[in-house]
Design an enzyme around this catalytic site. Sequence first.
Site, PDB file in Angstrom:
ATOM      1  N   ASP A   1      -0.579   4.385   0.742  1.00 38.24           N
ATOM      2  CA  ASP A   1      -1.133   5.402   1.634  1.00 38.24           C
ATOM      3  C   ASP A   1      -0.444   5.330   2.990  1.00 38.24           C
ATOM      4  O   ASP A   1       0.158   4.309   3.354  1.00 38.24           O
ATOM      5  CB  ASP A   1      -2.645   5.268   1.779  1.00 38.24           C
ATOM      6  CG  ASP A   1      -3.069   3.969   2.471  1.00 38.24           C
ATOM      7  OD1 ASP A   1      -2.459   2.918   2.175  1.00 38.24           O
ATOM      8  OD2 ASP A   1      -4.001   4.000   3.292  1.00 38.24           O
TER       9      ASP A   1
ATOM     10  N   GLU B   1      -5.218   1.121   2.790  1.00 38.60           N
ATOM     11  CA  GLU B   1      -4.918   0.177   3.869  1.00 38.60           C
ATOM     12  C   GLU B   1      -4.996   0.848   5.226  1.00 38.60           C
ATOM     13  O   GLU B   1      -5.483   0.259   6.196  1.00 38.60           O
ATOM     14  CB  GLU B   1      -3.524  -0.425   3.648  1.00 38.60           C
ATOM     15  CG  GLU B   1      -3.249  -1.684   4.477  1.00 38.60           C
ATOM     16  CD  GLU B   1      -2.772  -1.408   5.886  1.00 38.60           C
ATOM     17  OE1 GLU B   1      -2.814  -2.333   6.723  1.00 38.60           O
ATOM     18  OE2 GLU B   1      -2.347  -0.267   6.167  1.00 38.60           O
TER      19      GLU B   1
ATOM     20  N   ASP C   1       4.538  -6.338   4.750  1.00 37.07           N
ATOM     21  CA  ASP C   1       3.917  -5.339   5.629  1.00 37.07           C
ATOM     22  C   ASP C   1       3.905  -5.848   7.065  1.00 37.07           C
ATOM     23  O   ASP C   1       3.023  -5.510   7.843  1.00 37.07           O
ATOM     24  CB  ASP C   1       2.492  -5.035   5.144  1.00 37.07           C
ATOM     25  CG  ASP C   1       1.942  -3.733   5.721  1.00 37.07           C
ATOM     26  OD1 ASP C   1       2.734  -2.950   6.285  1.00 37.07           O
ATOM     27  OD2 ASP C   1       0.721  -3.513   5.638  1.00 37.07           O
TER      28      ASP C   1
ATOM     29  N   HIS D   1       0.842  -1.208   0.000  1.00 40.38           N
ATOM     30  CA  HIS D   1       0.000   0.000   0.000  1.00 40.38           C
ATOM     31  C   HIS D   1       0.871   1.250   0.000  1.00 40.38           C
ATOM     32  O   HIS D   1       1.964   1.275   0.577  1.00 40.38           O
ATOM     33  CB  HIS D   1      -0.991   0.010   1.168  1.00 40.38           C
ATOM     34  CG  HIS D   1      -0.392   0.082   2.543  1.00 40.38           C
ATOM     35  ND1 HIS D   1      -0.152   1.270   3.200  1.00 40.38           N
ATOM     36  CD2 HIS D   1       0.008  -0.891   3.398  1.00 40.38           C
ATOM     37  CE1 HIS D   1       0.345   1.022   4.395  1.00 40.38           C
ATOM     38  NE2 HIS D   1       0.462  -0.285   4.539  1.00 40.38           N
TER      39      HIS D   1
ATOM     40  N   ASP E   1       6.208   1.763   6.873  1.00 36.10           N
ATOM     41  CA  ASP E   1       4.836   1.279   6.703  1.00 36.10           C
ATOM     42  C   ASP E   1       4.105   2.132   5.665  1.00 36.10           C
ATOM     43  O   ASP E   1       3.511   3.134   6.005  1.00 36.10           O
ATOM     44  CB  ASP E   1       4.120   1.309   8.048  1.00 36.10           C
ATOM     45  CG  ASP E   1       2.691   0.811   7.983  1.00 36.10           C
ATOM     46  OD1 ASP E   1       2.357   0.056   7.062  1.00 36.10           O
ATOM     47  OD2 ASP E   1       1.912   1.193   8.881  1.00 36.10           O
TER      48      ASP E   1
END
Length: 456
Positions: free
Chosen positions: A88, A153, A180, A86, A119
């Site tokens: 975002d 996410e 992740d 992801h 992250d």
Amino acid sequence: MEAIERHLTANREEHLKQLTQLLSIPSISALSEHKPDVRKAAEFIRDALTKAGFDHAAIMETGGHPVVYADWLHVEGKPTVLVYGHYDVQPVDPLQLWKTPPFEPDIRDNQIFARGASDDKGPTFMHIKALESILQVEGELPVNIKFCIEGEEEVGSANLDSFLEAHKSQFAADLVLISDTTMLGPDQPSICYGLRGLAACQIDLQTANTDLHSGIYGGAVPNAIHALVELLVSLHSPDGTITVDGFYDGVAKLSEAEQKEYASLDHDDEAYRKSLGLPALHGEPGYTTLERLWARPTLEINGIYGGFQGEGTKTVIPNEAHAKITCRLVPNQDPKNILDKIEAHITKHTPEGATVTFTRADTGHPYLAPYDHPAIQLAADAYTHAYGIKAVFTRMGGSIPVVETFSQLFHIPVVLMGFGLNDENFHAPNEHFSLDNFDKGLRTLCYYYKHLANAL
């Protein structure tokens, strides 16, 4: 592998430059004012995939922020890997606690500081660069590749399940690969083969039709906060066991091999306690700390509020009180079933003079992969190649609902190869990512991709 690793070394500064550009985009999916930035990050990922040599790179619309897709499907008869990540990121507040601006990446002490560094922009970007390096050195990939990189996410992936259902054939694969998760430590690579699920709810309790004067009414009417506290206490025994009827029904026991693996990790309870500033640890009796964290279910009160909250004293008897609850679930527990049981418990134990509204919230199923699967064992070999240290197998206490989505939708194994560390402040100020893990992680991924066809 030697030629690929030389290529990685020769191009390290360029790779870091590109990562810095990605980390400079404030793609905060939770804040509407950053919607253009979220799309800008999607465009960056799309363009990076195109430049890396992938086909059909495209921004695909959802009911919210878009998914970025690309593929490379040129080795007939070889398996197809779906890479998920992801782009975002979380909000950055409190801003004043950042040592450097969150979207002005800064490298210090061999770590890159920026929101999204750990992250999940950093690890997601590593997959693009690892595969690009193989392509540039060898002219082709050893397996077929598809990418699914989403932009929601950090806000619960609300649109992803329906999106994948609608495009099931396009995203079909033989394996899902995700980076992740985290490693146990900077010198201890680990493969996560299990995640806990999630069941969330809210309790809204009411007594009278308004707050009441504690002098005029005190002693004659129920207090909403007293009632809520009584109700919440009923959810656990003093030793930490959850007392909801049937809560533990069907919970799978750890295998003997798992128990031995966890014991071999030599977890230090005392150091763990001190690091958290706790006078003592607490949890379900009969289990070690790691077993409680990874393989046992929980029921936690996340927030409680009601009555007067301001400075000074206000002599009222509150007529409302509220609590937020989340459960972390393990294999054989269904979120809906667990919420049914909690609601039944709440109904049974609501104190006299109170009424309760029970509202269901987020859910996610637990996930457990057989860690003897060849694709998961290969991950251990890949870490050993890059780190020179044997990888261990762990579960993770948290939840990644999309893992269960992929598992249920495509009925394929999901391999979780993380490179972040638990102390890298993801979701907090001064998020950072170890460049040592960036370098070794790229080598780990290249080794994994190079040998994966033989494991599927």
